[in-house]
Design a protein around this motif. Structure first.
Motif, PDB file in Angstrom:
ATOM      1  N   VAL A   1      -4.050   9.982  21.394  1.00  0.00           N
ATOM      2  CA  VAL A   1      -3.208  10.752  20.481  1.00  0.00           C
ATOM      3  C   VAL A   1      -3.841  12.116  20.201  1.00  0.00           C
ATOM      4  N   GLY A   2      -5.176  12.110  20.032  1.00  0.00           N
ATOM      5  CA  GLY A   2      -5.890  13.350  19.754  1.00  0.00           C
ATOM      6  C   GLY A   2      -5.813  14.359  20.877  1.00  0.00           C
ATOM      7  N   ARG A   3      -5.589  13.888  22.109  1.00  0.00           N
ATOM      8  CA  ARG A   3      -5.443  14.799  23.240  1.00  0.00           C
ATOM      9  C   ARG A   3      -3.977  15.195  23.446  1.00  0.00           C
ATOM     10  N   ILE A   4      -3.064  14.279  23.176  1.00  0.00           N
ATOM     11  CA  ILE A   4      -1.641  14.602  23.306  1.00  0.00           C
ATOM     12  C   ILE A   4      -1.218  15.607  22.242  1.00  0.00           C
ATOM     13  N   LEU A   5      -1.719  15.416  21.026  1.00  0.00           N
ATOM     14  CA  LEU A   5      -1.289  16.208  19.873  1.00  0.00           C
ATOM     15  C   LEU A   5      -1.450  17.715  20.083  1.00  0.00           C
ATOM     16  N   PRO A   6      -2.644  18.215  20.452  1.00  0.00           N
ATOM     17  CA  PRO A   6      -2.773  19.664  20.612  1.00  0.00           C
ATOM     18  C   PRO A   6      -2.021  20.223  21.802  1.00  0.00           C
TER      19      PRO A   6
ATOM     20  N   VAL B   1      -0.068   5.101  20.180  1.00  0.00           N
ATOM     21  CA  VAL B   1       0.532   6.155  20.995  1.00  0.00           C
ATOM     22  C   VAL B   1       2.056   6.127  20.862  1.00  0.00           C
ATOM     23  N   LEU B   2       2.641   4.941  20.906  1.00  0.00           N
ATOM     24  CA  LEU B   2       4.091   4.807  20.777  1.00  0.00           C
ATOM     25  C   LEU B   2       4.571   5.266  19.402  1.00  0.00           C
ATOM     26  N   LEU B   3       3.818   4.922  18.362  1.00  0.00           N
ATOM     27  CA  LEU B   3       4.195   5.317  17.002  1.00  0.00           C
ATOM     28  C   LEU B   3       4.136   6.825  16.832  1.00  0.00           C
ATOM     29  N   PHE B   4       3.078   7.430  17.333  1.00  0.00           N
ATOM     30  CA  PHE B   4       2.933   8.878  17.197  1.00  0.00           C
ATOM     31  C   PHE B   4       4.063   9.607  17.916  1.00  0.00           C
ATOM     32  N   CYS B   5       4.310   9.228  19.168  1.00  0.00           N
ATOM     33  CA  CYS B   5       5.338   9.915  19.955  1.00  0.00           C
ATOM     34  C   CYS B   5       6.744   9.618  19.444  1.00  0.00           C
ATOM     35  N   GLY B   6       6.943   8.440  18.867  1.00  0.00           N
ATOM     36  CA  GLY B   6       8.273   8.051  18.462  1.00  0.00           C
ATOM     37  C   GLY B   6       8.712   8.562  17.109  1.00  0.00           C
ATOM     38  N   VAL B   7       7.771   8.608  16.126  1.00  0.00           N
ATOM     39  CA  VAL B   7       8.166   8.945  14.765  1.00  0.00           C
ATOM     40  C   VAL B   7       7.255   9.991  14.132  1.00  0.00           C
ATOM     41  N   ILE B   8       5.955   9.730  14.161  1.00  0.00           N
ATOM     42  CA  ILE B   8       4.994  10.533  13.400  1.00  0.00           C
ATOM     43  C   ILE B   8       5.026  12.003  13.802  1.00  0.00           C
TER      44      ILE B   8
END
Length: 490
Positions: free
Chosen positions: A297-302, A374-381
């Motif tokens: 998540v930390g790499r996808i986010l930026p 990962v699914l939670l971050f990409c889906g909602v957060i």
């Protein structure tokens, strides 16, 4: 002198850079559409920034091919400390960019060149001092984050190579900020893009070709920082002649105004990695799989939200030049345009992440709690980043207009009161996913509050001359929305 035509207003060098320190510096942002400036500055800044983050993502991908979960976890722990170093560098960059852009807007070219030089020296000194204790106590710092076993060992080796190159990172980032303050986002983009290219080329060579693994990724990162400095100084010295000869008296004169913005800006930016460190600690108790998911998540986010991260540094020079020139209506319009940009950008990114969430899980071989995060971050957060963007734009306005302590207040509020209690409650109710939910709720609350105060600030700049002592926060927050009143009349 007359600035270049609108078509090359944000990319061209000085009309006569060989003329020496007396050559006038064009004011590129005091004319033309503010939304165009916001989009061009943010697009170029985000492209360069995301290229660096894409390489970080590539690091994680290449290292994941080794097939050990501990490797991904190690990068997650190391990334938390490196985020702290980057945040310090960004703080100094904000100060130099704000002061130089305001000096350019006011037509004070000599001061602009002197502060640009002092900012680079300041960046080298401060980042050296900050990095030193981490170099000495890196093992203890990783232990505090919850690292143990092989992940601790790998992260220690990685950081012992990368941390000593922190001054290069600070100077390179500062150089990019000064180029944006000058009105040349294209060359500012080249600074980070050059580092990304070097890193991307050297990663597979050193990780697999030389068989160095995690250490190879660290060496590639150091070489990238060298590229930052080389390309940045080329733009400042050869292309724009934006630096003056370094003098001790000039540096002594500039330390105080630089520190007045840099120190609260550093504290502001350090709040984010402090909050992330708590997040890492909170997730660590759920096991290596969860930490690996958090690292992904930390790499996808930026990469996904590079435009939001870049927006703060991109908007600051536009606000600064117009504020220095006394064009307060354009300051307000720039702030509003940046907010519109945030809303559209996050909406587009959220759709992309939601559509590709399962592909990302498969690409990084995430499983268990890690896959769930990962699914939670990409889906909602990820949708909550609208409010993170609002906070960043507000911080740019606060820092550039002489209110850096307000940025510090909101960022630390988000990192502490907006993170710790919500993450704690969320983890009690939902486990590892509750950690992400808790952080998102805090971001919404503090982002909305910062946006409100920021709007009131830029609305009441009318007839307030640059250099006037800042009005207390409570007077801005409680002031009416009428655009006809000045801050002095609140």
């Amino acid at each position: 002198m007359t600035g270049p035509s609108q078509g090359d207003a944000v990319t061209g060098p000085d009309d006569n850079p060989s003329a020496g320190g007396s050559a006038p510096i064009p004011k590129h942002f005091v004319a033309g559409g503010t939304m165009r400036h916001v989009v061009v500055m943010t697009a170029t800044a985000s492209f360069g920034l995301m290229s660096v983050f894409l390489v970080d993502l590539a690091d994680l991908y290449f290292l994941s091919l080794i097939g050990e979960v501990a490797v991904a976890a190690a990068i997650g722990y190391a990334g938390t400390l490196l985020f702290f170093m980057i945040s310090v560098s960004v703080g100094v960059t904000i100060a130099g960019s704000a002061l130089v852009s305001r000096a350019i807007g006011a037509g004070d070219n000599e001061r602009a060149r002197r502060i640009a030089t002092s900012s680079l020296v300041y960046a080298a000194l401060v980042t050296s001092l900050v990095a030193l204790p981490f170099v000495v106590f890196v093992e203890d710092a990783l232990t505090l984050l919850g690292a143990d076993g092989q992940a601790h060992t790998l992260a220690t080796g990685y950081l012992r190579i990368v941390l000593p190159a922190t001054p290069l990172l600070g100077m390179g980032m500062c150089a990019g900020g000064l180029l944006r303050a000058r009105g040349d986002p294209r060359r500012a983009m080249y600074v980070t893009l050059a580092g990304a290219v070097v890193n991307a080329v050297m990663d597979p060579i050193l990780i697999f070709g030389a068989g160095l693994g995690v250490d190879g990724a660290a060496i590639a990162s150091v070489l990238a920082r060298v590229a930052f400095v080389v390309v940045g100084f080329n733009g400042l010295v050869r292309v724009h002649n934006l630096l003056a000869a370094p003098r001790l008296r000039g540096f002594a004169t500039d330390v105080r105004p630089i520190s007045a913005i840099a120190i609260p800006a550093m504290l502001t930016n350090v709040a984010t990695p402090v909050g992330n460190a708590y997040m890492t600690w909170a997730i660590a108790k759920y096991g290596v799989s969860a930490v690996a998911g958090w690292a992904i998540v930390g790499r996808i986010l930026p990469v996904a939200f590079g435009g939001i991260f870049a927006l703060s540094g991109a908007v600051g020079p536009i606000i600064g030049q117009n504020y220095g020139a006394g064009q307060f209506d354009r300051v307000r319009q720039t702030y509003i345009d940046a907010m519109v940009f945030v809303l559209v950008y996050v909406g587009i990114v959220w759709v992309i992440l939601f559509s590709t969430r399962h592909l990302l899980v498969a690409a990084f071989s995430a499983s268990g709690d890690g896959a769930g995060l990962v699914l939670l971050f990409c889906g909602v957060i990820s949708a909550s980043f609208v409010f993170v963007g609002v906070l960043f734009v507000s911080n740019a306005a606060f820092n550039t207009l002489g209110y850096p302590y307000i940025s510090t207040l909101f960022n630390w509020g988000r990192a502490t009161l907006g993170t710790i209690p919500f993450v704690w409650i969320g983890s009690l109710w939902l486990g590892a996913p509750g950690v992400l939910w808790g952080q998102a709720i805090g971001s919404v609350l503090f982002g909305a509050a910062a946006g409100l105060v920021g709007y009131r600030l830029v609305t009441h700049l009318h007839r307030r001359p640059p250099g006037e002592p800042p009005v207390p926060l409570w007077r801005i927050a409680l002031s009416p929305f009428s655009t006809g009143k000045s801050l002095t009349g609140i």
